[in-house]
Write a protein that holds these residues in place. Structure first.
Motif, PDB file in Angstrom:
ATOM      1  N   ILE A  23       0.817  -1.217   0.000  1.00  0.00           N
ATOM      2  CA  ILE A  23       0.000   0.000   0.000  1.00  0.00           C
ATOM      3  C   ILE A  23       0.851   1.268   0.000  1.00  0.00           C
ATOM      4  N   ARG A  24       2.135   1.149   0.289  1.00  0.00           N
ATOM      5  CA  ARG A  24       2.987   2.343   0.357  1.00  0.00           C
ATOM      6  C   ARG A  24       3.174   3.034  -0.986  1.00  0.00           C
ATOM      7  N   CYS A  25       2.898   2.318  -2.082  1.00  0.00           N
ATOM      8  CA  CYS A  25       3.049   2.938  -3.402  1.00  0.00           C
ATOM      9  C   CYS A  25       1.830   3.772  -3.787  1.00  0.00           C
ATOM     10  N   HIS A  26       0.796   3.771  -2.937  1.00  0.00           N
ATOM     11  CA  HIS A  26      -0.402   4.607  -3.111  1.00  0.00           C
ATOM     12  C   HIS A  26      -1.347   4.111  -4.208  1.00  0.00           C
ATOM     13  N   HIS A  27      -1.056   2.949  -4.817  1.00  0.00           N
ATOM     14  CA  HIS A  27      -2.003   2.426  -5.808  1.00  0.00           C
ATOM     15  C   HIS A  27      -2.122   0.904  -5.706  1.00  0.00           C
ATOM     16  N   GLN A  33      12.654   7.774  -4.190  1.00  0.00           N
ATOM     17  CA  GLN A  33      13.722   8.371  -4.981  1.00  0.00           C
ATOM     18  C   GLN A  33      14.226   9.647  -4.310  1.00  0.00           C
ATOM     19  N   PRO A  34      15.513   9.929  -4.428  1.00  0.00           N
ATOM     20  CA  PRO A  34      16.071  11.166  -3.855  1.00  0.00           C
ATOM     21  C   PRO A  34      15.803  12.359  -4.763  1.00  0.00           C
ATOM     22  N   PHE A  35      14.526  12.606  -5.006  1.00  0.00           N
ATOM     23  CA  PHE A  35      14.137  13.691  -5.900  1.00  0.00           C
ATOM     24  C   PHE A  35      14.390  15.056  -5.254  1.00  0.00           C
ATOM     25  N   PRO A  36      14.393  16.118  -6.053  1.00  0.00           N
ATOM     26  CA  PRO A  36      14.595  17.461  -5.489  1.00  0.00           C
ATOM     27  C   PRO A  36      13.509  17.798  -4.472  1.00  0.00           C
ATOM     28  N   GLU A  37      13.858  18.613  -3.509  1.00  0.00           N
ATOM     29  CA  GLU A  37      12.895  19.040  -2.504  1.00  0.00           C
ATOM     30  C   GLU A  37      11.724  19.735  -3.182  1.00  0.00           C
ATOM     31  N   GLY A  38      10.525  19.353  -2.781  1.00  0.00           N
ATOM     32  CA  GLY A  38       9.333  19.943  -3.366  1.00  0.00           C
ATOM     33  C   GLY A  38       8.689  19.078  -4.423  1.00  0.00           C
ATOM     34  N   PHE A  39       9.422  18.096  -4.971  1.00  0.00           N
ATOM     35  CA  PHE A  39       8.832  17.187  -5.959  1.00  0.00           C
ATOM     36  C   PHE A  39       8.330  15.949  -5.236  1.00  0.00           C
ATOM     37  N   ASP A  64       7.654   7.150   0.164  1.00  0.00           N
ATOM     38  CA  ASP A  64       8.588   8.202   0.535  1.00  0.00           C
ATOM     39  C   ASP A  64       9.837   7.579   1.158  1.00  0.00           C
ATOM     40  N   MET A  65      10.918   8.344   1.182  1.00  0.00           N
ATOM     41  CA  MET A  65      12.144   7.879   1.817  1.00  0.00           C
ATOM     42  C   MET A  65      11.915   7.510   3.282  1.00  0.00           C
ATOM     43  N   SER A  66      11.027   8.236   3.935  1.00  0.00           N
ATOM     44  CA  SER A  66      10.770   8.003   5.359  1.00  0.00           C
ATOM     45  C   SER A  66      10.097   6.659   5.625  1.00  0.00           C
ATOM     46  N   GLU A  67       9.576   5.995   4.581  1.00  0.00           N
ATOM     47  CA  GLU A  67       8.864   4.735   4.752  1.00  0.00           C
ATOM     48  C   GLU A  67       9.763   3.509   4.601  1.00  0.00           C
ATOM     49  N   ARG A  68      11.023   3.722   4.273  1.00  0.00           N
ATOM     50  CA  ARG A  68      11.923   2.583   4.062  1.00  0.00           C
ATOM     51  C   ARG A  68      12.033   1.701   5.310  1.00  0.00           C
TER      52      ARG A  68
END
Length: 256
Positions: free
Chosen positions: A10-14, A42-48, A55-59
């Protein structure tokens, strides 16, 4: 078929269902190995913010949940911890370091965007652009060449609607790379079940004739999606038409 390496949470939101429900479904299907491979953060830019991945926090929660279940079910089924990774030259080196901070058994490559989700395009949308096709193939091959991936998920996700000559010119490069690098190509259960544009005949006809190796991936987004190919209407006929045999579906893991 005794193994499936393509399972979401469920962490992928779909996706729907708990990890335990996926595991129980796999046991009921007679599987001996179930690999979880949710869409990697992914280590995407802040705000994306991506709407199709954790999210990274869910690892930590993802990993700790599966570690506990792996121990609980160790006498009934082997549980593996993995990710479906969107490769990009820009973000992959940093991502790899972050993923290695937690227990990890394998990665599969699932190329949905090229050259990446922030700056590129979604490969599943219809396109007649040779430039898009070329970019998808180049990005995918570059990912395979890292040696980090167990196999290539939905290799025909690119929805190129142009002529067969152009399609074959570029897709042949991808298939040839998979053969040279000994990376299996996935027949995607989700795409077939839902009647999507993949798996497609023109890809797998070419891949089979070239002598590529194949694997079946449930791409399970619901516990009921953990199933063997013969349980999916029309899939056995598709495999037979292209002379593809699945076998036990077990692959040796690639340590990172």
């Amino acid at each position: 078929m005794l193994a499936n390496y393509h399972t979401h949470t469920i962490r992928c939101h779909h996706a729907e269902g708990t990890e335990r429900e996926y595991i129980e479904s796999a046991i009921a299907q007679g599987l001996q190995i179930l690999g979880f491979s949710d869409h990697t953060p992914q280590p995407f830019p802040e705000g994306f913010r991506s709407s199709i991945r954790m999210d990274m926090s869910e690892r930590e929660d993802y990993t700790s949940t599966l570690v506990k279940l792996r121990e609980e079910y160790k006498d009934r089924i082997q549980i593996l911890i993995g990710y479906e990774v969107e490769y990009s030259k820009k973000y992959f080196p940093t991502l790899l370091k972050l993923l290695k901070e937690y227990p990890l058994d394998y990665l599969i490559q699932g190329q949905h965007h090229a050259p990446n989700e922030v700056d590129g395009f979604y490969a599943g949308f219809e396109t007649d652009s040779e430039e898009d096709l070329n970019c998808y193939v180049d990005t995918t091959i570059e990912g395979m060449e890292t040696g980090c991936f167990l196999y290539l998920a939905h290799p025909d996700l690119i929805h190129y609607t142009g002529d067969d000559v152009t399609y074959k010119k570029h897709i042949s490069r991808l298939i040839d790379a998979s053969i040279d690098l000994q990376i299996p190509l996935e027949i995607n259960g989700l795409g077939f079940r839902e009647g999507r544009h993949y798996p497609c005949d023109r890809f797998f006809s070419l891949a089979s004739k070239k002598g590529a190796s194949f694997i079946f991936g449930c791409d399970a987004h619901h516990p009921n999606h953990v199933m063997k190919p013969e349980a999916i209407p029309g899939l056995p006929e598709f495999l037979a038409k292209h002379h593809i045999e699945i076998g036990d579906n077990i692959l040796p893991l690639k340590p990172l």
